[in-house]
Write a protein that holds these residues in place. Structure first.
Motif, PDB file in Angstrom:
ATOM      1  N   VAL A 195     -12.226  -5.837  -2.435  1.00 38.75           N
ATOM      2  CA  VAL A 195     -12.894  -6.309  -3.651  1.00 38.75           C
ATOM      3  C   VAL A 195     -13.248  -5.114  -4.539  1.00 38.75           C
ATOM      4  CG1 VAL A 195     -14.971  -7.434  -4.553  1.00 38.75           C
ATOM      5  CG2 VAL A 195     -13.781  -8.413  -2.582  1.00 38.75           C
ATOM      6  N   VAL A 196     -13.784  -4.058  -3.938  1.00 36.90           N
ATOM      7  CA  VAL A 196     -14.159  -2.861  -4.698  1.00 36.90           C
ATOM      8  C   VAL A 196     -12.922  -2.237  -5.345  1.00 36.90           C
ATOM      9  CG1 VAL A 196     -15.145  -0.537  -4.547  1.00 36.90           C
ATOM     10  CG2 VAL A 196     -16.216  -2.432  -3.311  1.00 36.90           C
ATOM     11  N   VAL A 197     -11.823  -2.143  -4.605  1.00 36.45           N
ATOM     12  CA  VAL A 197     -10.584  -1.576  -5.161  1.00 36.45           C
ATOM     13  C   VAL A 197     -10.109  -2.410  -6.344  1.00 36.45           C
ATOM     14  CG1 VAL A 197      -8.119  -1.184  -4.691  1.00 36.45           C
ATOM     15  CG2 VAL A 197      -9.841  -0.346  -3.085  1.00 36.45           C
ATOM     16  N   LEU A 198     -10.148  -3.723  -6.231  1.00 35.84           N
ATOM     17  CA  LEU A 198      -9.736  -4.585  -7.345  1.00 35.84           C
ATOM     18  C   LEU A 198     -10.607  -4.356  -8.578  1.00 35.84           C
ATOM     19  CD1 LEU A 198      -9.011  -7.889  -5.411  1.00 35.84           C
ATOM     20  CD2 LEU A 198      -7.348  -6.522  -6.699  1.00 35.84           C
ATOM     21  N   VAL A 199     -11.893  -4.218  -8.386  1.00 35.73           N
ATOM     22  CA  VAL A 199     -12.808  -3.970  -9.505  1.00 35.73           C
ATOM     23  C   VAL A 199     -12.520  -2.599 -10.127  1.00 35.73           C
ATOM     24  CG1 VAL A 199     -15.229  -3.586 -10.122  1.00 35.73           C
ATOM     25  CG2 VAL A 199     -14.601  -5.528  -8.673  1.00 35.73           C
ATOM     26  N   LEU A 200     -12.369  -1.575  -9.282  1.00 35.67           N
ATOM     27  CA  LEU A 200     -12.097  -0.225  -9.789  1.00 35.67           C
ATOM     28  C   LEU A 200     -10.798  -0.184 -10.587  1.00 35.67           C
ATOM     29  CD1 LEU A 200     -13.037   1.930  -6.661  1.00 35.67           C
ATOM     30  CD2 LEU A 200     -14.241   1.884  -8.846  1.00 35.67           C
TER      31      LEU A 200
ATOM     32  N   VAL B 261       0.832  -1.203   0.000  1.00 39.19           N
ATOM     33  CA  VAL B 261       0.000   0.000   0.000  1.00 39.19           C
ATOM     34  C   VAL B 261       0.866   1.253   0.000  1.00 39.19           C
ATOM     35  CG1 VAL B 261      -0.340   0.271   2.500  1.00 39.19           C
ATOM     36  CG2 VAL B 261      -2.117   1.002   0.931  1.00 39.19           C
ATOM     37  N   SER B 262       2.038   1.223   0.632  1.00 39.97           N
ATOM     38  CA  SER B 262       2.896   2.412   0.623  1.00 39.97           C
ATOM     39  C   SER B 262       3.403   2.701  -0.786  1.00 39.97           C
ATOM     40  CB  SER B 262       4.049   2.266   1.605  1.00 39.97           C
ATOM     41  OG  SER B 262       4.822   1.128   1.296  1.00 39.97           O
ATOM     42  N   VAL B 263       3.729   1.661  -1.539  1.00 41.37           N
ATOM     43  CA  VAL B 263       4.134   1.843  -2.934  1.00 41.37           C
ATOM     44  C   VAL B 263       2.954   2.381  -3.734  1.00 41.37           C
ATOM     45  CG1 VAL B 263       4.944   0.665  -5.027  1.00 41.37           C
ATOM     46  CG2 VAL B 263       5.889   0.051  -2.792  1.00 41.37           C
ATOM     47  N   ALA B 264       1.778   1.821  -3.497  1.00 40.54           N
ATOM     48  CA  ALA B 264       0.575   2.271  -4.205  1.00 40.54           C
ATOM     49  C   ALA B 264       0.290   3.735  -3.904  1.00 40.54           C
ATOM     50  CB  ALA B 264      -0.623   1.405  -3.831  1.00 40.54           C
ATOM     51  N   LEU B 265       0.426   4.127  -2.651  1.00 37.93           N
ATOM     52  CA  LEU B 265       0.143   5.521  -2.285  1.00 37.93           C
ATOM     53  C   LEU B 265       1.130   6.479  -2.943  1.00 37.93           C
ATOM     54  CD1 LEU B 265      -0.805   5.148   1.475  1.00 37.93           C
ATOM     55  CD2 LEU B 265      -2.322   5.658  -0.448  1.00 37.93           C
ATOM     56  N   LEU B 266       2.410   6.130  -2.955  1.00 33.43           N
ATOM     57  CA  LEU B 266       3.417   7.002  -3.579  1.00 33.43           C
ATOM     58  C   LEU B 266       3.258   7.058  -5.096  1.00 33.43           C
ATOM     59  CD1 LEU B 266       6.562   6.040  -1.473  1.00 33.43           C
ATOM     60  CD2 LEU B 266       5.283   8.189  -1.392  1.00 33.43           C
ATOM     61  N   ALA B 267       3.109   5.892  -5.724  1.00 33.23           N
ATOM     62  CA  ALA B 267       2.940   5.858  -7.180  1.00 33.23           C
ATOM     63  C   ALA B 267       1.641   6.544  -7.581  1.00 33.23           C
ATOM     64  CB  ALA B 267       2.959   4.417  -7.686  1.00 33.23           C
ATOM     65  N   GLY B 268       0.564   6.285  -6.833  1.00 32.33           N
ATOM     66  CA  GLY B 268      -0.732   6.899  -7.137  1.00 32.33           C
ATOM     67  C   GLY B 268      -0.698   8.412  -7.008  1.00 32.33           C
ATOM     68  N   ALA B 269      -0.063   8.907  -5.958  1.00 30.07           N
ATOM     69  CA  ALA B 269       0.047  10.360  -5.776  1.00 30.07           C
ATOM     70  C   ALA B 269       0.844  10.977  -6.922  1.00 30.07           C
ATOM     71  CB  ALA B 269       0.695  10.681  -4.434  1.00 30.07           C
ATOM     72  N   SER B 270       1.916  10.300  -7.324  1.00 32.31           N
ATOM     73  CA  SER B 270       2.731  10.809  -8.438  1.00 32.31           C
ATOM     74  C   SER B 270       1.926  10.877  -9.724  1.00 32.31           C
ATOM     75  CB  SER B 270       3.957   9.909  -8.647  1.00 32.31           C
ATOM     76  OG  SER B 270       4.759   9.901  -7.495  1.00 32.31           O
TER      77      SER B 270
ATOM     78  N   ALA C 152      -0.503  -2.404  -9.991  1.00 35.15           N
ATOM     79  CA  ALA C 152       0.058  -3.658  -9.472  1.00 35.15           C
ATOM     80  C   ALA C 152       0.140  -3.640  -7.951  1.00 35.15           C
ATOM     81  CB  ALA C 152       1.440  -3.899 -10.080  1.00 35.15           C
ATOM     82  N   SER C 153       0.660  -2.566  -7.383  1.00 38.60           N
ATOM     83  CA  SER C 153       0.823  -2.526  -5.923  1.00 38.60           C
ATOM     84  C   SER C 153      -0.528  -2.423  -5.215  1.00 38.60           C
ATOM     85  CB  SER C 153       1.773  -1.405  -5.500  1.00 38.60           C
ATOM     86  OG  SER C 153       1.352  -0.164  -5.996  1.00 38.60           O
ATOM     87  N   ALA C 154      -1.474  -1.695  -5.775  1.00 37.93           N
ATOM     88  CA  ALA C 154      -2.812  -1.627  -5.182  1.00 37.93           C
ATOM     89  C   ALA C 154      -3.474  -3.001  -5.236  1.00 37.93           C
ATOM     90  CB  ALA C 154      -3.671  -0.585  -5.896  1.00 37.93           C
ATOM     91  N   SER C 155      -3.266  -3.730  -6.324  1.00 39.99           N
ATOM     92  CA  SER C 155      -3.842  -5.075  -6.455  1.00 39.99           C
ATOM     93  C   SER C 155      -3.193  -6.050  -5.478  1.00 39.99           C
ATOM     94  CB  SER C 155      -3.679  -5.587  -7.886  1.00 39.99           C
ATOM     95  OG  SER C 155      -4.398  -4.754  -8.771  1.00 39.99           O
ATOM     96  N   VAL C 156      -1.862  -5.988  -5.337  1.00 41.36           N
ATOM     97  CA  VAL C 156      -1.169  -6.839  -4.362  1.00 41.36           C
ATOM     98  C   VAL C 156      -1.689  -6.538  -2.960  1.00 41.36           C
ATOM     99  CG1 VAL C 156       1.061  -7.254  -3.226  1.00 41.36           C
ATOM    100  CG2 VAL C 156       0.913  -7.250  -5.721  1.00 41.36           C
ATOM    101  N   MET C 157      -1.821  -5.255  -2.652  1.00 40.93           N
ATOM    102  CA  MET C 157      -2.327  -4.860  -1.338  1.00 40.93           C
ATOM    103  C   MET C 157      -3.732  -5.414  -1.113  1.00 40.93           C
ATOM    104  SD  MET C 157      -4.468  -2.693   0.547  1.00 40.93           S
ATOM    105  CE  MET C 157      -5.179  -1.990  -0.906  1.00 40.93           C
ATOM    106  N   ALA C 158      -4.594  -5.274  -2.097  1.00 39.82           N
ATOM    107  CA  ALA C 158      -5.974  -5.742  -1.955  1.00 39.82           C
ATOM    108  C   ALA C 158      -6.028  -7.269  -1.824  1.00 39.82           C
ATOM    109  CB  ALA C 158      -6.813  -5.275  -3.141  1.00 39.82           C
ATOM    110  N   PHE C 159      -5.306  -7.973  -2.695  1.00 39.44           N
ATOM    111  CA  PHE C 159      -5.301  -9.439  -2.611  1.00 39.44           C
ATOM    112  C   PHE C 159      -4.718  -9.925  -1.287  1.00 39.44           C
ATOM    113  CE2 PHE C 159      -5.640  -9.696  -7.365  1.00 39.44           C
ATOM    114  CZ  PHE C 159      -6.774 -10.488  -7.389  1.00 39.44           C
TER     115      PHE C 159
END
Length: 153
Positions: free
Chosen positions: A64-69, A8-17, A37-44
């Motif tokens: 589940v919602v995050v994976l779908v989005l 999730v930390s990778v997802a937050l940094l990459a997403g913010a960028s 990829a990192s958001a999906s790993v976090m969700a799974f």
């Protein structure tokens, strides 16, 4: 599983960028794939974590919602033929998934937030970011729909 959940930390940094950088560039696409990829790993990985809440919780449903989005957001620029509104859908889906990661990330640590009053913590750290995020996503989508397609990079 908890170690994987740190994605999730990778997802937050990459997403913010991705949110602040110019859209449509090679960097945008690379960071977007890293976010997805990192958001999906976090969700799974959340599906293997039950000891914190003693079983499945609302956070698992949100995963589940995050994976779908994220899945639908990634699909938008890849699909052919593209409709004139694919970018707006991609934008709203990605921004919404990012907002959900931020708010649920804060909620995971709700009992460790600084204010003594749970109501004040909920307003400042959950409701305020959620309302502001929804307003920004809505404004961004409206502005994006008004911009000619050729200006989107």
């Amino acid at each position: 599983m908890v170690v994987l959940h740190v994605a999730v930390s990778v997802a937050l940094l990459a997403g913010a960028s991705v949110l602040v950088l110019r859209k449509g560039t090679a960097l945008h696409r690379r960071l977007g794939w890293l976010y997805a990829a990192s958001a999906s790993v976090m969700a799974f990985s959340s599906f293997g974590i039950y000891e914190i809440r003693d079983g499945p919780s609302l956070f698992h449903a949100i995963s589940v919602v995050v994976l779908v989005l994220v899945g639908f957001a990634v699909y938008q620029p890849l699909r052919r033929p593209r409709s004139s509104t694919w970018m707006s859908r991609h934008l709203v889906l990605m921004q919404t998934s990012y907002l959900m990661l931020v708010v649920t990330g804060i909620a995971q640590f709700f009992d460790q937030l600084p204010f003594e009053s749970p109501a004040i913590n909920a307003i400042v750290f959950l409701q305020l970011p959620l309302v502001m995020g929804i307003a920004l996503i809505s404004a961004s989508a409206r502005a994006h729909l008004k911009t000619p397609l050729s200006r989107h990079g």
